[in-house]
Scaffold this active site. Structure first.
Site, PDB file in Angstrom:
ATOM      1  N   ASN A  82      50.266  52.999  51.764  1.00 12.15           N
ATOM      2  CA  ASN A  82      51.293  53.589  50.689  1.00 12.15           C
ATOM      3  C   ASN A  82      52.528  52.921  51.451  1.00 12.15           C
ATOM      4  O   ASN A  82      53.056  52.540  52.478  1.00 12.15           O
ATOM      5  CB  ASN A  82      51.421  55.019  50.894  1.00 12.15           C
ATOM      6  CG  ASN A  82      51.999  55.759  52.130  1.00 12.15           C
ATOM      7  OD1 ASN A  82      51.173  55.445  53.128  1.00 12.15           O
ATOM      8  ND2 ASN A  82      52.628  56.619  52.209  1.00 12.15           N
ATOM      9  N   GLU A 142      56.668  52.964  50.110  1.00  9.11           N
ATOM     10  CA  GLU A 142      57.652  53.658  49.581  1.00  9.11           C
ATOM     11  C   GLU A 142      58.751  52.787  49.232  1.00  9.11           C
ATOM     12  O   GLU A 142      58.867  51.785  49.845  1.00  9.11           O
ATOM     13  CB  GLU A 142      57.900  54.844  50.572  1.00  9.11           C
ATOM     14  CG  GLU A 142      56.820  55.810  50.569  1.00  9.11           C
ATOM     15  CD  GLU A 142      57.206  57.319  51.286  1.00  9.11           C
ATOM     16  OE1 GLU A 142      56.285  57.993  51.446  1.00  9.11           O
ATOM     17  OE2 GLU A 142      58.053  57.115  52.009  1.00  9.11           O
ATOM     18  N   CYS A 158      50.819  54.178  46.213  1.00  7.52           N
ATOM     19  CA  CYS A 158      50.073  54.956  46.859  1.00  7.52           C
ATOM     20  C   CYS A 158      49.038  53.870  47.609  1.00  7.52           C
ATOM     21  O   CYS A 158      48.888  52.820  47.127  1.00  7.52           O
ATOM     22  CB  CYS A 158      49.322  55.839  46.304  1.00  7.52           C
ATOM     23  SG  CYS A 158      50.137  57.338  45.612  1.00  7.52           S
ATOM     24  N   GLU A 193      45.670  53.953  47.898  1.00  7.78           N
ATOM     25  CA  GLU A 193      44.826  53.671  47.045  1.00  7.78           C
ATOM     26  C   GLU A 193      44.865  52.755  45.843  1.00  7.78           C
ATOM     27  O   GLU A 193      44.261  51.783  45.755  1.00  7.78           O
ATOM     28  CB  GLU A 193      44.054  54.915  46.365  1.00  7.78           C
ATOM     29  CG  GLU A 193      43.749  56.195  47.274  1.00  7.78           C
ATOM     30  CD  GLU A 193      45.019  57.201  47.894  1.00  7.78           C
ATOM     31  OE1 GLU A 193      44.522  57.926  48.088  1.00  7.78           O
ATOM     32  OE2 GLU A 193      46.104  56.670  47.826  1.00  7.78           O
ATOM     33  N   CYS A 247      46.092  61.171  44.945  1.00 10.14           N
ATOM     34  CA  CYS A 247      46.667  62.038  43.792  1.00 10.14           C
ATOM     35  C   CYS A 247      46.261  61.710  42.455  1.00 10.14           C
ATOM     36  O   CYS A 247      45.054  60.734  42.294  1.00 10.14           O
ATOM     37  CB  CYS A 247      48.200  61.616  44.031  1.00 10.14           C
ATOM     38  SG  CYS A 247      48.463  60.051  43.559  1.00 10.14           S
ATOM     39  N   CYS A 254      46.478  57.918  41.316  1.00 13.34           N
ATOM     40  CA  CYS A 254      45.185  57.321  41.865  1.00 13.34           C
ATOM     41  C   CYS A 254      44.195  57.645  41.315  1.00 13.34           C
ATOM     42  O   CYS A 254      43.338  56.646  41.259  1.00 13.34           O
ATOM     43  CB  CYS A 254      45.374  57.508  43.491  1.00 13.34           C
ATOM     44  SG  CYS A 254      46.654  56.674  44.184  1.00 13.34           S
TER      45      CYS A 254
END
Length: 160
Positions: free
Chosen positions: A62, A64, A73, A75, A112, A115
């Site tokens: 990830n 940010e 993210c 993934e 999430c 994703c």
């Protein structure tokens, strides 16, 4: 009114030691990727590794940003990288490890919603299921044979 019952099926693997040697290597790649995450705001690190049908393993973590929606993210980082650089290869397996920076987490952390939708797009595009393995930092690993177990009412091109 009629009810619809939705069931999902996941396999529970008690520890990383119960994975095959190839699966263990992929989960270790996800763990290594997690340690490279840039997560100064959430302090929650996620790493992902995918296996392509040509045997290539790709990793992502990830990333940010102070403008929160601009982050991505793990993934999606690795899946989009695969789509951009290996568009004709199929994704066979996805391994995920996630945890806060301040403690170990034994609860398996699934992808999430955003994703899941991105994984769904690639599963539909390649007309082949993607096995998904996810864990915290240690302990149990959950395995899904397809994204459909994590997102049973998928929105895909057939919905348009």
């Amino acid at each position: 009114m009629k009810e619809v019952k939705v069931e999902t099926k996941l396999s529970v693997i008690e520890s990383i030691e119960e994975l095959t040697s190839a699966e263990k290597e992929l989960m270790l790649k996800a763990i290594q990727a997690r340690e490279k995450a840039y997560a100064p705001y959430s302090r929650f690190q996620v790493g992902a590794a995918i296996l392509l049908d040509n045997g290539l393993v790709l990793e992502g973590s990830n990333q940010e940003n102070a403008a929160y929606p601009s982050g991505l993210c793990a993934e999606r980082v690795v899946i989009f990288y695969a789509g951009a650089n290996h568009p004709f290869n199929k994704i066979e397996k996805l391994f995920i490890s996630a945890s806060p920076m301040d403690r170990e987490l034994e609860t398996p952390i699934p992808p999430c919603g955003a994703c899941r939708q991105s994984i769904a797009e690639y599963e539909v595009k390649q007309d082949q299921s993607i096995e998904i393995y996810f864990m915290g930092t240690k302990g149990q690993i959950y395995k899904s044979d397809s994204l459909k177990n994590l997102l049973p009412f998928m929105f895909d091109k057939g919905s348009l």
